[in-house]
Scaffold this motif. Sequence first.
Motif, PDB file in Angstrom:
ATOM      1  N   ILE A   1      -1.453   3.904 -17.913  1.00 56.19           N
ATOM      2  CA  ILE A   1      -0.400   3.546 -16.962  1.00 56.19           C
ATOM      3  C   ILE A   1       0.763   4.528 -16.990  1.00 56.19           C
ATOM      4  N   GLU A   2       0.565   5.655 -17.618  1.00 55.35           N
ATOM      5  CA  GLU A   2       1.612   6.680 -17.635  1.00 55.35           C
ATOM      6  C   GLU A   2       1.771   7.269 -16.241  1.00 55.35           C
ATOM      7  N   SER A   3       2.962   7.715 -15.948  1.00 55.47           N
ATOM      8  CA  SER A   3       3.259   8.367 -14.674  1.00 55.47           C
ATOM      9  C   SER A   3       2.548   9.704 -14.603  1.00 55.47           C
ATOM     10  N   ARG A   4       2.074  10.038 -13.411  1.00 53.13           N
ATOM     11  CA  ARG A   4       1.457  11.353 -13.214  1.00 53.13           C
ATOM     12  C   ARG A   4       2.448  12.473 -13.517  1.00 53.13           C
ATOM     13  N   SER A   5       3.722  12.217 -13.302  1.00 56.89           N
ATOM     14  CA  SER A   5       4.718  13.262 -13.514  1.00 56.89           C
ATOM     15  C   SER A   5       4.953  13.542 -14.993  1.00 56.89           C
ATOM     16  N   THR A   6       4.448  12.652 -15.879  1.00 57.83           N
ATOM     17  CA  THR A   6       4.628  12.887 -17.303  1.00 57.83           C
ATOM     18  C   THR A   6       3.363  13.407 -17.969  1.00 57.83           C
ATOM     19  N   GLU A   7       2.303  13.613 -17.184  1.00 57.39           N
ATOM     20  CA  GLU A   7       1.083  14.145 -17.768  1.00 57.39           C
ATOM     21  C   GLU A   7       1.317  15.573 -18.224  1.00 57.39           C
TER      22      GLU A   7
ATOM     23  N   LEU B   1       5.558  -1.612 -13.336  1.00 54.31           N
ATOM     24  CA  LEU B   1       4.949  -0.300 -13.540  1.00 54.31           C
ATOM     25  C   LEU B   1       5.955   0.813 -13.274  1.00 54.31           C
ATOM     26  N   ALA B   2       6.726   0.688 -12.204  1.00 51.77           N
ATOM     27  CA  ALA B   2       7.729   1.712 -11.888  1.00 51.77           C
ATOM     28  C   ALA B   2       8.785   1.803 -12.987  1.00 51.77           C
ATOM     29  N   LEU B   3       9.216   0.665 -13.487  1.00 51.91           N
ATOM     30  CA  LEU B   3      10.200   0.671 -14.574  1.00 51.91           C
ATOM     31  C   LEU B   3       9.620   1.344 -15.815  1.00 51.91           C
ATOM     32  N   TYR B   4       8.406   0.973 -16.158  1.00 51.18           N
ATOM     33  CA  TYR B   4       7.771   1.566 -17.338  1.00 51.18           C
ATOM     34  C   TYR B   4       7.626   3.077 -17.189  1.00 51.18           C
ATOM     35  N   GLN B   5       7.163   3.500 -16.030  1.00 50.45           N
ATOM     36  CA  GLN B   5       6.956   4.933 -15.809  1.00 50.45           C
ATOM     37  C   GLN B   5       8.271   5.700 -15.733  1.00 50.45           C
ATOM     38  N   SER B   6       9.371   4.984 -15.553  1.00 49.52           N
ATOM     39  CA  SER B   6      10.691   5.624 -15.546  1.00 49.52           C
ATOM     40  C   SER B   6      11.317   5.634 -16.933  1.00 49.52           C
ATOM     41  N   GLY B   7      10.544   5.244 -17.931  1.00 49.59           N
ATOM     42  CA  GLY B   7      11.054   5.229 -19.288  1.00 49.59           C
ATOM     43  C   GLY B   7      11.871   3.993 -19.609  1.00 49.59           C
ATOM     44  N   ARG B   8      11.700   2.949 -18.836  1.00 51.42           N
ATOM     45  CA  ARG B   8      12.486   1.726 -19.009  1.00 51.42           C
ATOM     46  C   ARG B   8      11.574   0.581 -19.441  1.00 51.42           C
ATOM     47  N   GLN B   9      10.920   0.770 -20.583  1.00 53.55           N
ATOM     48  CA  GLN B   9       9.949  -0.184 -21.089  1.00 53.55           C
ATOM     49  C   GLN B   9      10.553  -1.571 -21.285  1.00 53.55           C
ATOM     50  N   GLY B  10      11.737  -1.631 -21.863  1.00 55.55           N
ATOM     51  CA  GLY B  10      12.387  -2.920 -22.090  1.00 55.55           C
ATOM     52  C   GLY B  10      12.636  -3.670 -20.796  1.00 55.55           C
TER      53      GLY B  10
ATOM     54  N   LEU C   1       0.835  -1.205   0.000  1.00 51.23           N
ATOM     55  CA  LEU C   1       0.000   0.000   0.000  1.00 51.23           C
ATOM     56  C   LEU C   1       0.870   1.255   0.000  1.00 51.23           C
ATOM     57  N   ARG C   2       1.967   1.218   0.714  1.00 54.07           N
ATOM     58  CA  ARG C   2       2.897   2.354   0.745  1.00 54.07           C
ATOM     59  C   ARG C   2       3.460   2.625  -0.651  1.00 54.07           C
ATOM     60  N   ILE C   3       3.781   1.574  -1.374  1.00 49.11           N
ATOM     61  CA  ILE C   3       4.262   1.716  -2.753  1.00 49.11           C
ATOM     62  C   ILE C   3       3.178   2.361  -3.605  1.00 49.11           C
ATOM     63  N   ASP C   4       1.942   1.905  -3.447  1.00 52.17           N
ATOM     64  CA  ASP C   4       0.832   2.488  -4.208  1.00 52.17           C
ATOM     65  C   ASP C   4       0.674   3.968  -3.892  1.00 52.17           C
ATOM     66  N   CYS C   5       0.838   4.326  -2.630  1.00 50.66           N
ATOM     67  CA  CYS C   5       0.771   5.741  -2.246  1.00 50.66           C
ATOM     68  C   CYS C   5       1.864   6.543  -2.945  1.00 50.66           C
ATOM     69  N   LYS C   6       3.045   5.968  -3.012  1.00 53.25           N
ATOM     70  CA  LYS C   6       4.153   6.675  -3.669  1.00 53.25           C
ATOM     71  C   LYS C   6       3.872   6.891  -5.155  1.00 53.25           C
ATOM     72  N   PHE C   7       3.205   5.934  -5.807  1.00 50.96           N
ATOM     73  CA  PHE C   7       2.820   6.129  -7.203  1.00 50.96           C
ATOM     74  C   PHE C   7       1.900   7.345  -7.339  1.00 50.96           C
ATOM     75  N   GLU C   8       1.040   7.536  -6.352  1.00 52.89           N
ATOM     76  CA  GLU C   8       0.081   8.638  -6.403  1.00 52.89           C
ATOM     77  C   GLU C   8       0.682   9.979  -6.008  1.00 52.89           C
ATOM     78  N   VAL C   9       1.633   9.963  -5.083  1.00 50.06           N
ATOM     79  CA  VAL C   9       2.095  11.198  -4.444  1.00 50.06           C
ATOM     80  C   VAL C   9       3.395  11.733  -5.020  1.00 50.06           C
ATOM     81  N   ARG C  10       4.336  10.860  -5.289  1.00 53.08           N
ATOM     82  CA  ARG C  10       5.682  11.304  -5.659  1.00 53.08           C
ATOM     83  C   ARG C  10       5.911  11.235  -7.157  1.00 53.08           C
ATOM     84  N   PRO C  11       6.444  12.300  -7.735  1.00 52.51           N
ATOM     85  CA  PRO C  11       6.835  12.218  -9.150  1.00 52.51           C
ATOM     86  C   PRO C  11       7.863  11.103  -9.316  1.00 52.51           C
TER      87      PRO C  11
END
Length: 175
Positions: free
Chosen positions: A159-165, A111-120, A74-84
């Motif tokens: 599934i894009e990062s909020r920081s890239t919107e 998901l974290a890898l993808y949102q960091s631009g590390r699709q591969g 749950l803490r990880i999920d919160c970080k997806f929502e809160v932190r760029p």
Amino acid sequence: FDLDPACVDSVRFATKVDAARSLFANDPAEALARLDEAIVMWEGPPFGSLAQDVPSLRVEATRLEELRLAAVELRIDCKFEVRPGGPEIGDLERLVVEHKYREGLWRRLMLALYQSGRQGEALSTFRRVRKILGEELGIEVSRELVELEDQILRQDPAIESRSTETTDALGRDLI
């Protein structure tokens, strides 16, 4: 024993986790703060080595460890929502090594890898967990992981990062 439940660490921990769970949808930042308070309370395995020798303690230790892992997720999920940028990838990689059969952690790492631009690397992570579960347990990965792999392959905007919107909540351009 006649103890006030507020004096028992495991009860205080569970109370903080429950409060965070309730807050998550409306205030993920506050939920993250509650989880940080709860997780800092944690010190090693429940009951230490005593849990190995006493069956009833072993059952309770397993329950508490599961509660701790649910709080970490749950803490990880919160970080997806809160932190760029979301959670720290290194932390997620360490967690999947420690809990290699826990698909929720693998999903969060992908998901974290993808949102960091590390699709591969996200797709490679999917192949890794598929191999582990297949070879060691003889099972297929969950539908959720397969769907995430598909979303990554399609570069699904959901599934894009909020920081890239590039637009705000009202649809106005931010760039």
